[in-house]
Design a protein around this motif. Structure first.
Motif, short mmCIF file in Angstrom:
data_model
loop_
_atom_site.label_atom_id
_atom_site.label_comp_id
_atom_site.label_asym_id
_atom_site.label_seq_id
_atom_site.Cartn_x
_atom_site.Cartn_y
_atom_site.Cartn_z
N TYR A 159 51.92 1.25 41.37
CA TYR A 159 52.01 0.95 42.80
C TYR A 159 53.10 1.74 43.50
N LYS A 212 49.43 -0.42 52.13
CA LYS A 212 49.88 -1.76 51.73
C LYS A 212 48.79 -2.49 50.95
N LYS A 213 47.56 -2.34 51.42
CA LYS A 213 46.43 -3.00 50.75
C LYS A 213 46.29 -2.47 49.33
N GLU A 215 48.62 -0.98 47.50
CA GLU A 215 49.78 -1.38 46.70
C GLU A 215 49.59 -2.79 46.16
N ASP A 216 49.13 -3.70 47.03
CA ASP A 216 48.95 -5.09 46.60
C ASP A 216 47.91 -5.18 45.51
N GLU A 217 46.79 -4.43 45.66
CA GLU A 217 45.75 -4.45 44.61
C GLU A 217 46.33 -3.98 43.29
N LYS A 219 49.43 -4.01 42.33
CA LYS A 219 50.44 -4.91 41.77
C LYS A 219 49.76 -6.00 40.95
N ILE A 220 48.60 -6.45 41.43
CA ILE A 220 47.85 -7.46 40.68
C ILE A 220 47.38 -6.88 39.36
#
Lengths: 378, 367, 141
Positions: A159, A212-213, A215-217, A219-220
């Motif tokens: 990420y 941002k979207k 990065e969040d994916e 991180k999961i």
């Protein structure tokens, strides 16, 4: 955040190349350091270019990363800087490795303008070399989706693929919409855009939102990766099993940008023990692997460089027996770096945790004996 | 006529029986050979005779050239206790070349080798893939054929009969590996060890027919390879093409048994480009590859080790960019070795040609 | 073949013999082209084969290694080693298709100023005809 927006026809690669050519022609930069296709068309290598005509061969985002950019910058600036401003175009992990190396006095960033690019990952070198044409197509797919299964294992869960400690960042996520974003991060970046009268006060939230979207994916995904890996390698037996194919070739250390020691401790005389040592060990255990000290090398190397590991994955690419080295190292790196609240390569101003200290800190690691065993103090 | 030890087992079980014997009766304190631990095969120094049953001494795998590790442990002083090693002919030759350079000692080492059928690339050792190949490998040995999947360097190797061993196991060139274990005893010590085990020692002749046939096949492969690759026509352009994907990791030098320098010239500060070097190269060429010295390193390494290159192929195996290094090094080193009439590792008393001279020689080289 | 190509040659010369010969050529006012860059070494055997290779790869159009005649080495045996090393380097160049004609070995004693001039002039002339070293302009070296 604000940045510049370029309208592009098709190819962001071409757009950036033209911009770089301009910087040479207008003498803003004396040279560009950027990956270029090699004569045999089967790989990419960094070229330091003064002749702007050669920039035609360059690629802003090649499908493979044969040599980590940190190593390249180290070769270029370790003994000093050339008398000209140089633009260096690299992936975020390469930028972060370069910044770490700068803290370790192996890279001189004084005349260097670091330019980073959003990165969807790289294709493992051996996959690419099997069929370079297919490899290029696979990369194009990876670039379209940012979800590819064909990139390096670490790339799949990365990420940190975007804005980092560079001077200027090129945002290409969402570039199919016909927009390219140039985001100045430091004064050097602003100077560059000012010189060409490029307005960087635009709203870039369309790019920021996509980033941002993603990065969040990621991180999961990373959380899942960590959990799976932990089960696979936890404990001495699992660790030994994971590294049992290891040949002790030390390729991983050689390609790692952070491992800059001219002679690695684990190649030195310190580990050339007299034979009685090995024979005794063989007698005690029944047998020892030959050469021994496989796990010692990996864990030892880990303890030497893990605070600066940028999870680039070069080690795993170089391993002739496909050990999951980069995954193990990245996993431990995250643990150790979190302990010190340290993110390698974000800023030259963050000191490497092992070179600095606070007078009062990490109390939880002191005196475990007394607390653990509830010893009564006299 | 030479003394031969016959053990009434197939070749693999026979050698294991022998190794177990000499460990149990104390002739040696340890045995260095390949061991199969849960599908992972690696060299091990074994002290416990019980573990011999897990060994696979003749498996066609070479994780890294054993000469390198043997040199590390005998660098400062000879091995303290007698050990037996079961290694390939090229590993022994490389070790002898290192001993000539004061990088090791043969004392207290009982050398066992075999007429070698070659090894597979190291990728074959990942996740025990070798176990799928191994039956086919024994079959090809019996048929005296060369497996196309072997290392390129093995397919063209002409020095597959070991020199300087105490014992040589008859493997390649032996039709009967399934029914017999036949070991040639080359030294008094070998006879002594053989007598301490159960096995039949006879004086007999070796039928070299199949070995000669295999040598011819290997030489044909060699000729084919060199004609195919045309190394001598490469030139600078060809070298740049091949080494375009070299990443200057120097893993080849690290894997090479002959490259023993603890700090290679090309890793030292002396070979690093200073700013003035980068500036002058930029000025001359318009652009320069970073890091530099890619082709220079390869040709330089050939110049330094070519005289002793044993053609093991470890360089190609560890290369992350899968460059066909062993072809280039075997061709280059063959040319040097022929010029000096030298076979590396064959005669331990023979000085390395580059460390000696004749008063009158090579008059054609002066112009 | 480029017009006006001026070769740049590197010459490793032993200080006891060849370098003195070069000096003698100078003091005797013998004329010869100035394309050779002299590098003084104590003995021709000081020349590491790598230096010859590196000079070639960095763009020297020709490399000359010169020293005392075999048997006359100031250090007794040095030039015998030089001879073997040169054979080795030339051999490596030939087996890879690199132009080994750009490398030369010559025995020139201190009194042979004339020979120095002849060897150097001939070498420069040959290289001029041959053309520039392709390694000069190579980028992916």
């Amino acid at each position: 955040m604000r940045g510049a927006i370029f309208k592009i026809e098709k190819d962001f690669d071409k757009e950036i190349r033209n911009f770089l050519k301009k910087t040479i022609v207008k003498k803003f930069f004396g040279a560009i350091l950027i990956p270029c296709k090699v004569p045999a068309n089967d790989s990419y290598a960094y070229l330091l270019i003064r002749d702007e005509a050669l920039i035609e061969k360059a690629s802003i985002l090649p499908p493979v990363m044969p040599i980590q950019g940190g190593r390249v910058l180290k070769s270029f600036t370790r003994l000093g800087k050339i008398d000209a401003k140089v633009a260096v175009i690299m992936r975020p992990c390469e930028i972060r490795a370069s910044i770490e190396l700068s803290k370790l006095e192996q890279v001189d960033l004084t005349n260097v303008t670091l330019i980073s690019v959003d990165c969807p990952g790289v294709i493992p070198l051996s996959d690419y070399l099997e069929d370079p044409v297919k490899g290029t197509d696979t990369f194009k797919e990876a670039f379209k989706t940012w979800e590819s299964d064909s990139v390096r294992e670490l790339c799949k869960v990365c990420y940190n693929f975007t804005l980092t400690g560079s001077d200027l960042h090129i945002g290409i996520l969402g570039s199919e919409q016909g927009n390219l974003f140039l985001i100045p991060v430091s004064e050097k970046g602003r100077n560059l855009l000012d010189f060409f009268n490029i307005n960087y006060e635009n709203d870039i939230s369309s790019w920021e939102n996509i980033v941002k979207k993603k990065e969040d994916e990621r991180k999961i995904k990373r959380k899942e990766f960590r959990e799976n890996l932990r089960q696979e390698i936890e404990g001495i037996d699992n660790l030994l099993k994971t590294f049992s194919d290891c040949l002790n070739c030390h390729n991983c250390m050689r390609v790692c940008p952070i491992c800059y020691c001219r002679q690695c401790f684990f190649d030195s005389d310190a580990l050339n023990l007299p034979s009685t040592n090995y024979i005794k060990r063989a007698e005690n255990r029944g047998s020892i692997k030959f050469p021994p000290e496989t796990l010692l090398f990996h864990l030892g190397r880990m303890s030497h460089m893990i605070t600066s590991c940028v999870s680039c994955g070069s080690c795993e690419d170089a391993c002739p027996v496909s050990l999951p080295i980069s995954r193990v190292f990245s996993f431990v790196a995250e643990n150790v770096q979190n302990l010190f609240n340290y993110v390698p390569g974000m800023s030259v101003k963050d000191p490497v945790p092992t070179i600095t200290y606070e007078e009062e800190e990490l109390k939880e690691f002191e005196n475990p004996y007394i607390e653990t065993y509830n010893i009564q103090r006299m | 006529m030479s003394k031969t030890l016959y053990i009434d087992e197939n070749v693999n079980d026979g050698i294991k029986k022998f190794l177990r014997c000499i460990l149990e009766n104390g002739k040696v304190k340890g045995v260095l050979t390949l061991i199969n631990e849960g599908e992972k095969i690696a060299y091990s120094l074994i002290s416990n005779p019980e573990l011999i049953k897990y060994t696979v001494p003749l498996y066609p795998i070479m994780p890294l050239n054993a000469a390198r590790s043997l040199s590390h442990i005998t660098l400062s002083e000879p091995i303290s206790e007698p050990i037996a090693v079961v290694i390939k002919p090229c590993e022994i030759r490389a070790f002898i070349e290192l001993v000539k350079r004061s990088q090791g000692s043969v004392e207290n080492i009982f050398f066992i080798s075999f007429t070698c059928g070659g090894v597979y690339p190291i990728k074959m050792n990942v996740n025990g893939k070798i176990n799928e190949k191994i039956d086919n490998f024994w079959r090809l040995i019996e048929k005296n054929e060369i497996d196309a999947d072997l290392r390129a360097s093995c397919k063209v190797c002409k020095e597959f009969i070991p020199y300087n061993t105490d014992m040589t196991i008859f493997l390649a060139g032996n039709k009967e590996i399934n029914n017999q274990c036949r070991i040639f005893l080359n030294t008094d010590r070998a006879e002594d060890f053989a007598e301490s085990t159960d096995g039949n020692i006879v004086q007999d002749k070796i039928n070299t027919e199949l070995i000669d046939e295999l040598k011819v096949k290997r030489l044909e492969e060699r000729k084919k390879l060199f004609e195919d690759k045309k190394i001598e026509k490469l030139g600078l352009e060809g070298l740049i093409d091949i080494f375009g994907r070299c990443i200057s990791c120097h893993a080849c030098g690290n894997a090479c048994p002959i490259c023993y320098c603890s700090l290679c010239y090309f890793d030292s500060q002396e070979s690093e480009y200073k700013p003035v070097d980068y500036e002058s190269e930029l000025e001359k060429r318009g652009a320069i590859r970073v890091p530099p010295n890619t082709v220079t390193y390869q040709v330089g390494r050939l110049i330094h080790v070519g005289i002793s290159c044993v053609g093991c192929g470890c360089c190609e195996d560890v290369c992350p960019s899968e460059i066909q290094l062993s072809t280039i090094f075997i061709k280059g080193s063959e040319s040097i070795q022929e010029k000096f009439n030298y076979i590396p590792g064959k005669n331990p008393e023979e000085l390395i040609p580059i460390s000696t001279f004749d008063i009158k020689e090579f008059p054609e080289v002066e112009t | 073949m480029e017009e006006n190509f001026e070769p740049r040659l590197v010459g490793f010369m032993c200080r006891w013999c060849t370098y003195q010969a070069a000096d003698l050529a100078g003091t005797s006012r013998m004329k010869y082209p100035s394309n050779l860059i002299p590098i003084k070494v104590l003995c021709s055997s000081r020349v590491d084969p790598l230096w010859v290779l590196i000079a070639f790869m960095r763009g020297a159009d020709g490399v000359l290694v010169a020293g005392c005649h075999p048997g006359d080495c100031h250090y007794q045996e040095g030039n015998y080693h030089t001879r073997r090393r040169f054979v080795l380097v030339k051999n490596v160049f030939d087996s890879l298709g690199l132009e080994s004609e750009r490398l030369r070995l010559s025995w020139i004693s201190a009194s042979e100023g004339r020979k120095f001039v002849e060897v150097t002039s001939e070498f420069i002339k040959n290289i001029k005809e041959k053309g520039p070293n392709p390694a000069k302009k190579a980028i992916f070296l």
